[in-house]
Design an enzyme around this catalytic site. Structure first.
Site, PDB file in Angstrom:
ATOM      1  N   ASP A 197      60.728  27.714   8.639  1.00  0.00           N
ATOM      2  CA  ASP A 197      59.349  27.692   9.123  1.00  0.00           C
ATOM      3  C   ASP A 197      59.379  27.255  10.586  1.00  0.00           C
ATOM      4  O   ASP A 197      60.041  26.266  10.924  1.00  0.00           O
ATOM      5  CB  ASP A 197      58.525  26.711   8.284  1.00  0.00           C
ATOM      6  CG  ASP A 197      57.030  26.822   8.533  1.00  0.00           C
ATOM      7  OD1 ASP A 197      56.615  26.886   9.709  1.00  0.00           O
ATOM      8  OD2 ASP A 197      56.277  26.833   7.554  1.00  0.00           O
ATOM      9  N   ILE A 198      58.702  27.983  11.475  1.00  0.00           N
ATOM     10  CA  ILE A 198      58.707  27.619  12.895  1.00  0.00           C
ATOM     11  C   ILE A 198      57.740  26.480  13.210  1.00  0.00           C
ATOM     12  O   ILE A 198      57.721  25.982  14.331  1.00  0.00           O
ATOM     13  CB  ILE A 198      58.438  28.830  13.818  1.00  0.00           C
ATOM     14  CG1 ILE A 198      57.052  29.429  13.558  1.00  0.00           C
ATOM     15  CG2 ILE A 198      59.545  29.873  13.665  1.00  0.00           C
ATOM     16  CD1 ILE A 198      56.628  30.461  14.589  1.00  0.00           C
ATOM     17  N   GLN A 202      46.068  28.665   3.430  1.00  0.00           N
ATOM     18  CA  GLN A 202      46.881  29.862   3.652  1.00  0.00           C
ATOM     19  C   GLN A 202      46.567  30.410   5.034  1.00  0.00           C
ATOM     20  O   GLN A 202      45.398  30.650   5.361  1.00  0.00           O
ATOM     21  CB  GLN A 202      46.622  30.927   2.592  1.00  0.00           C
ATOM     22  CG  GLN A 202      47.558  32.120   2.716  1.00  0.00           C
ATOM     23  CD  GLN A 202      47.356  33.156   1.628  1.00  0.00           C
ATOM     24  OE1 GLN A 202      46.407  33.106   0.838  1.00  0.00           O
ATOM     25  NE2 GLN A 202      48.244  34.134   1.575  1.00  0.00           N
ATOM     26  N   HIS A 231      53.866  33.647  -0.190  1.00  0.00           N
ATOM     27  CA  HIS A 231      55.021  32.855   0.227  1.00  0.00           C
ATOM     28  C   HIS A 231      54.987  31.482  -0.418  1.00  0.00           C
ATOM     29  O   HIS A 231      53.941  30.985  -0.810  1.00  0.00           O
ATOM     30  CB  HIS A 231      55.111  32.735   1.748  1.00  0.00           C
ATOM     31  CG  HIS A 231      53.933  32.117   2.423  1.00  0.00           C
ATOM     32  ND1 HIS A 231      52.725  32.768   2.592  1.00  0.00           N
ATOM     33  CD2 HIS A 231      53.783  30.899   2.990  1.00  0.00           C
ATOM     34  CE1 HIS A 231      51.886  31.986   3.241  1.00  0.00           C
ATOM     35  NE2 HIS A 231      52.497  30.838   3.491  1.00  0.00           N
ATOM     36  N   HIS A 254      56.372  27.546   0.233  1.00  0.00           N
ATOM     37  CA  HIS A 254      56.937  26.562   1.154  1.00  0.00           C
ATOM     38  C   HIS A 254      57.911  25.697   0.370  1.00  0.00           C
ATOM     39  O   HIS A 254      57.567  25.185  -0.695  1.00  0.00           O
ATOM     40  CB  HIS A 254      55.844  25.643   1.711  1.00  0.00           C
ATOM     41  CG  HIS A 254      54.864  26.322   2.591  1.00  0.00           C
ATOM     42  ND1 HIS A 254      54.952  26.274   3.963  1.00  0.00           N
ATOM     43  CD2 HIS A 254      53.756  27.049   2.306  1.00  0.00           C
ATOM     44  CE1 HIS A 254      53.942  26.948   4.486  1.00  0.00           C
ATOM     45  NE2 HIS A 254      53.200  27.435   3.500  1.00  0.00           N
TER      46      HIS A 254
END
Length: 134
Positions: free
Chosen positions: A31-32, A94, A100, A102
């Site tokens: 995750d960025i 979201q 997705h 996490h």
């Protein structure tokens, strides 16, 4: 693949990412905007807005990949635990509308806290809600 979907671009390889793992149904990448060191995202290769629309096979593939990554972050990053989170809808946080999960490694001294304080609920309301959901 859906045009203008960030995660579809990552799956296709047209948007760069730090991919960590994959299987035939899903990929995992860093995750960025990490909540903690090692925060990963696991996305099905097939586009669906959220888990309600995802094919069962895609959810199985993503969940199995997430399971292996939970063990990996605990073993390799010395995390004390992990959270597995799926957000469904903008009001549930979201921000990318492609299913997705996490995988958030947790450390004893990290700054994350539960977004609510668990308190006992009204037993009549719980019973009524359970009946509605049955």
């Amino acid at each position: 693949m859906t045009e203008n979907c960030l995660f579809c671009g990552i799956v296709a390889g047209t948007i760069p990412s730090q991919q960590v793992a994959e299987n035939d149904r899903a990929i995992a990448f860093m995750d960025i905007n990490p909540a903690t060191r090692g925060h990963l995202l696991v996305v099905p290769r097939a586009h669906a807005t959220d888990l309600r629309e995802s094919a069962p096979e895609d959810l199985i593939g993503a969940t199995l990949l997430a399971q292996s990554l939970v063990s990996r972050v605990i073993d390799r990053l010395d995390a004390d635990g992990a959270n597995l989170l799926s957000c469904i809808g903008a009001d549930a946080w979201q921000s990318v509308f492609h299913t997705h999960l996490h995988v958030v490694p947790r450390y004893k001294d990290d700054p994350l806290r539960l977004p609510w304080h668990p308190t006992p609920g009204d037993s009549d309301e719980i019973t009524a809600t359970a009946a509605t959901l049955r």
